[in-house]
Scaffold this active site. Structure first.
Site, short mmCIF file in Angstrom:
data_model
loop_
_atom_site.label_atom_id
_atom_site.label_comp_id
_atom_site.label_asym_id
_atom_site.label_seq_id
_atom_site.Cartn_x
_atom_site.Cartn_y
_atom_site.Cartn_z
CG LEU A 87 -1.88 1.18 1.34
CD1 LEU A 87 -2.93 1.14 0.25
CD2 LEU A 87 -2.52 1.24 2.72
CG ASP A 88 -0.38 4.66 0.30
OD1 ASP A 88 -1.10 4.59 -0.70
OD2 ASP A 88 -0.80 4.95 1.43
#
Lengths: 299, 299, 299, 299
Positions: free
Chosen positions: A242-243
């Site tokens: 994530l990210d």
């Protein structure tokens, strides 16, 4: 009702119908530029731009982007690809070639916040995004009329905790086999690893912070809490982390103690719009090479 | 007393002793990249970076910068130059080749304001400017001790309305035949056309405004008067037209109504320092090509 | 068909219904802040923000912006204004007071280029521009459907060399008596002195260059010609001198030799949009004071 | 040998000998501005600048900075302070008053990297930092000659793992009782909680990243690893939490894949210098208020 017309569609002649672009990455070594440029020259191509970067001269990686003109490109394209494979094999190249007149097809995912979508639609309609917005997919109905006013299909596919898997299946069906790049224009849902795998380095997300600061949700609230003097946004390719995917572009703006969370969001929306649009533009103009978790952007 | 030591001089080994750079401009046409890269490959060179730009694919100008490694460069340099002339002639090239291990020699001109000089000296001493500051020439004695504390010769040559010609003659003598680039680090005197002609595209000036706004003297007073919200500085090559030469670099900073002329000057000094130092760095790293009144900067 | 809804209109309660703003300019002297703040305190107001600036402590000009909350503001507004006149007279103040809940009414003028209009409409619809777009006036029909899709009246008033005077007369009729600010969102016609006089410091124009560089038409062509490394845009109040009015806001972006005139225009459009929208926002939030040909912007 | 002279010291007259500044923070409530400005007016002061900010109008915090001129300030200073305490008590104010003609005294800590120190010395000598550099303390001898060439005492106090406590004790002795602010200009040692406690909100550190990204050591290596497109620096007050104190100022610069760790460091040095110098300037001009872990900077 189509009240918007893409200015590019009104051109009577395609100015780039004989243009192609190559993206190459391979282990560095002597003779690569010579071999590629010699090959192209031999086949009658005229190089109009070339960029090259070597991560480290001794034993590092070599990256190249070449833009060239070739008459009767359409007829010669397949043959050229076939023949270049010999050069590619010799240098263990990872390579792509793109016919510029064949526009990239984009699918835009959006939830309720519309600013990134509006920007992409406006840039597309202004002729600044040289691709085709093939469809918009959303888990909400809000933007349907607006998107359809551009003559672009809008697929409303609701997502709930229980129907996540089915929803993604439905998305993949709608997307079909002819989409080059997926743009998460503030789409507030997690994409599954299977989906990511299928569109590796072809899903662009906009994160509303200067990554790696403020990973996760509510970055503007975190930025306010920490009292930063500058806020930013980050466009990146989506990976399983994530990210954490390769960063394509970032930009920032100065803020002050006077800016509360609402104001940070307002300022942030303009940064997000601009950063995402740049990343999309560079992707569809074949300007980005990904190596491990980093990008080489020839812009 | 030498209280400053250039960090580069303390390196026991030159990391670039086998590196060379070429700058090429010529009318565009097919086969240029192929010919150059093939030539270099044939002679055993390994291209570590190449940048290329065509002003207009049909009948325009072609610009190229190539950085390459070649073992035993020192011995082969003259021969390589001689042989490349054939390629150059074929494509009507305007070209230069530089042996990176032969540092560019700079002469810095300064009047009373010291900020640009201090910046260049500091960057040089930090090892960030990869050249040799051969001398400082000034029409004032103020900076003598400071410059000499770096072990750099300081020539004080006064200039008055009456002695302008003799002063310039004296400057040329002091400079001699072995200076590559002259840097006007806030030198408040006009350079004569004869002097400019001799160092065409090798005299860098810093102008304290965002050119072409506020040409001439007192640009900060003009900027205050006009109420601009951003001020800037411009580094450019000196030509016969005052403040009209090819722009190398510009940068800006936001100001507000609160900033009076004194404050604009203070803010401006930091922009000037940074912009001039960047321009000098690019020049001595052979990154700048001049065409008519514009620069192509490969950075 | 209204496919866009201003998010502010969906709020059930006005968060600022008890808020007012004052703008004051007067010759500097002792006791001004004390007198104003004492007056407001006496009348039950709570100052939530105040900004002040003295151009020069001895004999200069004093500028102030105060934002305050006062319960039952609507009922007390007229009386408060009347009473403050005493204070104002004593200090020879030029002053305004604005009831924040009474939104500023804007008329937007546009020709064929739509980017600035699209930005203002989007920011308004997103709730970021806290005013009312009362109408759009254009000399072309192109944007009619788009503007009307926001529920905003669109007045097409053609302008030719022969009908300039009548067209302006017609514009003034359409505008009527209840427009606070006129925004030239890339309106490519000269405004007459009579019109300017009537809306002194209330007509905002966006110029597509970093003024005072590249005054007049075709600034991007001029910028390309001069080879600048940064381009910009300027929002200013319109005065009788073309491109010479008080500057409200400017911003810039870095460009390079690779950017041709078409690309400079593309980059410029985004700067223009952002700069104009900021200037409009500051104007309708009563953040701008004009003194001679300069602005004081309390932002 | 003093080869550098602070330009401010050559002024025959102090232009600010009648000027004072107040910094106030307190719970918000009606009448604060009125009370303060009325008090100053009553005592003959002329407010030349005032800035105010309320974090939240209902029950939030109120912050104010006032700059005023008062004739015979030196004689009246103590009395004024005494009398203001009444106003301060009434509103539960946290407040300071500073006589501008009494320059702030700085102690600069440095290790081996000199760029931040050089910048502060240059800005001080140029008259841009309106304070007194009282001493430089270092755990290395490298900068001794350079610092002493400015006529500034240099205290070399070595620090090893074993002598940390004694070294800090020695630093405190050298600093004495008359230092207003301590500047860690790339001082690579951890400060103890006891030391921090004593100079709460008066120790300024420069961190070589855009905090909170890349906390800790080697931020440029981390930035390179993560492939960010922008790097930055952060000036903050030192607290017990490493790199976690209130942020004073940040700035950034765009980088690309071409910039390796060495180049990121080079670019970073200029950002660090500028950001630290701004933070120091704001501190000694009494522009910073700290509330919980955030700063309000009136600049």
């Amino acid at each position: 009702m189509d009240i918007h017309i893409n200015k590019n569609l009104t051109l009577t002649e395609n100015p780039y119908k004989e243009r192609a672009r190559m993206l190459i990455s391979c282990p560095d070594g002597p003779g690569i530029v010579a071999a590629v440029s010699y090959f192209l020259h031999q086949h009658g191509a005229n190089i109009v731009q070339s960029d090259q970067y070597t991560m480290d001269p001794e034993g590092g990686m070599f990256f190249m982007r070449i833009e060239f003109d070739l008459s009767d490109l359409d007829q010669k394209f397949v043959e050229l690809k076939g023949k270049f494979q010999e050069v590619a094999t010799k240098f263990a190249m990872n390579w792509q070639i793109h016919n510029v007149s064949r526009k990239k097809r984009m699918a835009i995912f959006v939830s309720k916040e519309d600013h990134c979508l509006v920007e992409l639609l406006w840039q597309w309609q202004a002729g600044d995004l040289d691709g085709e917005i093939a469809m918009v997919i959303s888990n909400h109905p809000d933007m349907k009329d607006y998107v359809e006013s551009f003559g672009i299909p809008y697929h409303m596919i609701p997502v709930t905790a229980d129907t996540k898997k089915e929803a993604e299946q439905r998305q993949l069906e709608v997307i079909g086999d002819d989409i080059d790049v997926i743009i998460l224009a503030r789409y507030m849902q997690i994409i599954s690893p299977t989906f990511i795998q299928r569109y590796r380095n072809r899903i662009i997300n906009i994160h509303h912070s200067f990554l790696p600061a403020f990973v996760g949700g509510k970055p503007y609230a975190q930025a306010y809490q920490r009292g930063v003097k500058i806020i930013g946004a980050t466009a990146h390719y989506v990976t399983e982390e994530l990210d954490g995917g390769p960063i394509i572009e970032q930009d920032v703006q100065r803020v002050s103690h006077r800016d509360d969370v609402r104001e940070l969001k307002r300022i942030g929306r303009t940064i997000e719009r601009v950063v995402l649009a740049r990343a999309v533009k560079w992707h569809i103009e074949d300007r980005i090479l990904v190596h491990e978790n980093k990008t080489v952007v020839f812009n």
